[in-house]
Design an enzyme around this catalytic site. Structure first.
Site, PDB file in Angstrom:
ATOM      1  N   GLU A 198       9.772 -17.942  -7.257  1.00 16.95           N
ATOM      2  CA  GLU A 198      10.783 -18.877  -6.707  1.00 16.95           C
ATOM      3  C   GLU A 198      11.783 -18.046  -6.657  1.00 16.95           C
ATOM      4  O   GLU A 198      13.323 -19.018  -6.605  1.00 16.95           O
ATOM      5  CB  GLU A 198      10.261 -19.396  -8.462  1.00 16.95           C
ATOM      6  CG  GLU A 198       9.576 -20.474  -8.712  1.00 16.95           C
ATOM      7  CD  GLU A 198       9.051 -21.061  -9.829  1.00 16.95           C
ATOM      8  OE1 GLU A 198      10.223 -21.740 -10.055  1.00 16.95           O
ATOM      9  OE2 GLU A 198       7.683 -21.688 -10.066  1.00 16.95           O
TER      10      GLU A 198
ATOM     11  N   GLU B 222       1.425 -19.808  -9.939  1.00 15.43           N
ATOM     12  CA  GLU B 222       1.135 -20.943 -11.106  1.00 15.43           C
ATOM     13  C   GLU B 222       1.111 -22.290 -10.044  1.00 15.43           C
ATOM     14  O   GLU B 222       1.520 -23.055  -9.501  1.00 15.43           O
ATOM     15  CB  GLU B 222       2.803 -20.580 -11.223  1.00 15.43           C
ATOM     16  CG  GLU B 222       3.054 -19.606 -12.015  1.00 15.43           C
ATOM     17  CD  GLU B 222       5.011 -20.307 -12.478  1.00 15.43           C
ATOM     18  OE1 GLU B 222       5.524 -20.648 -12.614  1.00 15.43           O
ATOM     19  OE2 GLU B 222       5.615 -18.780 -12.185  1.00 15.43           O
TER      20      GLU B 222
END
Length: 503
Positions: A158, A275
């Site tokens: 991220e 995820e």
């Protein structure tokens, strides 16, 4: 009545089982973690596992030292080997995430999580490349090139979020990716490397990532991103509550990489959702509910239409992003703390593991498959109201006519989780939400965590079995239908149990 076709419409994707998430991989050094993962693998059988912190200080890989007035770096793989050995022994391979930054190599002090993963760029890209190259080369040497070529290697986590990559600096991430990918490919050109592992709300990074890769001829073997449907966090002590978007928004997020990358060099690559979940917060109690299993059921049923894998975040309740767990229920499938009390979402995955490979039918509330031996399996779920404005329907009826190659009767086995069954949280709340359940209370919770089960016989008429299913609020149910082969002896007569005469 829904008439299920007798012939398969295709193969059921197993993208839901390709990978599962874990907390920092350092936790795999613990015996209770390994015991939980064994249970997961015995009942579900994921292929890969992904977690943070492979290169963080807790894994002790990067070990600089001074000798004769000069700085040197030693790379130690003791903990890495123990973690990977444990994974492979349990039949699961690592999906490697390269991060976070070792403190002695970091350019800054910014960290994330309770365990303080450093999220700043390397102060020396040459030393970072050496670290990556040494790590990957060691894995190839220990586990073999053919094996490690099957392990995806993802660059960072991220980077579009300033909490995970200093200033969310996109150009700095591109540089990190280029250096890292080159180091991986120096070990072997056949190793898989990819990214950019972005969080929801940053899809514009994908197009620019493709342009960057094409402009510099940078190797990319797969594209990765994350998907969540939760809104802003509203904190309470040791917990978080969030609004939720409908589950179809997860499927929309799954679809965006291929939509946005059309016409680019990355268009035909594998897409991994590394995820996904409703909430990214481990301390959000929604993960523990029957609602959550019913909410995610259509995602597991349909997600493989859009991506090559989507990885549930995370399997274990020992999930320390916000600190060590403070309660029995915390974040994952419920497998680690308090002697492996399972949650409804765990059972949803276990039900999926019992589905067949031949897809017969699929709808908004059901999935029907057939096994190679002729058994038919039905996964059905009650609709939920993700807005929270209503509790959702109290009852949901589903009538299916399923094909079965049999004459006479069918054996029907039904397993269910809902507010009362397969739901330890309900029992825990009723006993007063004990912070540290005593042994006898744990026995009750283990009992409550088991799905409700029932079985019956139904007639087979013209090669079909009529199923009339009524689901309770937030129920997920698995129905397994197989032919009855009656092997009872001719003298068997239930009417004579109490000594009566034969009729």
């Amino acid at each position: 009545m829904i008439h299920v076709p007798a012939e398969p419409t295709g193969e059921l994707s197993d993208a839901w089982r390709h990978c599962v998430g874990t907390g920092r991989i350092e936790l795999a050094l613990r015996r209770d973690y390994q015991d939980s993962l064994k249970l997961l693998q015995d009942e579900i059988g994921f292929r890969y596992i992904r977690g943070h912190g492979l290169l963080s200080d807790g894994m002790a890989v990067h070990r600089p030292y001074e000798w004769q007035g000069a700085r040197h770096v030693h790379h130690s793989f003791t903990y890495v080997d123990q973690v990977v050995d444990a994974y492979l022994d349990l039949g699961i391979r690592p999906f490697l995430e390269l991060g976070f930054m070792p403190e002695e190599l970091a350019s800054g002090k910014q960290t994330v999580f309770w365990w303080r993963g450093n999220v700043t760029p390397p102060r020396s890209y040459e030393e970072w490349a050496d670290l990556v190259r040494a790590t990957v080369a060691h894995l190839v040497d220990r586990y073999g090139l053919d094996e490690v070529r099957t392990w995806p290697i993802e660059v960072w986590n991220e980077p579009n979020l300033p909490d995970f990559w200093e200033h969310a600096d996109e150009q700095a991430y591109h540089r990190l990716y280029e250096v890292t990918a080159a180091a991986v490919k120096e070990v072997d050109a056949g190793l898989q490397v990819g990214g950019p592992a972005i969080s929801p709300g940053a899809d514009e990074w994908l197009g620019r990532f493709a342009e960057f890769a094409e402009r510099g001829d940078v190797p990319v073997d797969f594209v990765s991103k994350h998907a969540y449907t939760s809104g802003p966090a509203h904190h309470v002590p040791f917990g978080t509550h969030q609004t939720l978007a409908p589950a179809r928004h997860l499927l929309d997020q799954f679809a965006t990489p291929r939509d946005l990358l059309k016409g680019t060099r990355l268009a035909e690559l594998l897409v991994h959702i590394t995820e996904f979940n409703s909430s990214y917060r481990p301390d959000n109690p929604v993960h523990d509910t029957a609602f959550h299993a019913a909410y995610l059921a259509p995602v597991l049923a349909h997600g493989g239409d859009h991506v090559d894998s989507f990885s549930y975040w995370t399997f274990s309740d020992m999930f320390e992003e916000a600190g060590p767990p403070t309660a029995l229920f915390h974040g994952g499938f419920g497998l680690l703390t308090h002697r492996q009390v399972k949650k409804p979402t765990y059972h949803l995955y276990a039900f999926m593991a019992r589905m067949g490979t031949h897809l017969l039918a699929r709808g908004d509330d059901h999935l029907v498959t057939r096994h190679a031996d002729g058994r038919v399996t039905v996964l059905a779920w009650a609709p939920v109201d993700a807005s929270g404005e209503t509790p959702g329907p109290e009852r949901h009826r589903l009538k299916l006519s399923v094909p079965l190659k049999a004459a006479g009767e069918a054996f029907v086995r039904r397993s269910s989780v809902d507010e009362e069954h397969g739901n330890a949280r309900t029992a825990w709340q009723r006993m007063g939400s004990p912070r540290s359940p005593r042994p006898q209370q744990l026995d009750v919770l283990h009992e409550a965590a088991e799905p409700g089960r029932r079985h019956l016989r139904l007639p087979v008429a013209d090669g079909r079995v009529e199923l009339d299913l009524t689901l309770s609020r937030h129920e997920v149910t698995l129905v397994e239908v197989s032919a009855v082969v009656d092997e009872a002896p001719p003298w068997a007569d239930e009417r004579r149990l109490l000594g009566g005469e034969p009729r």
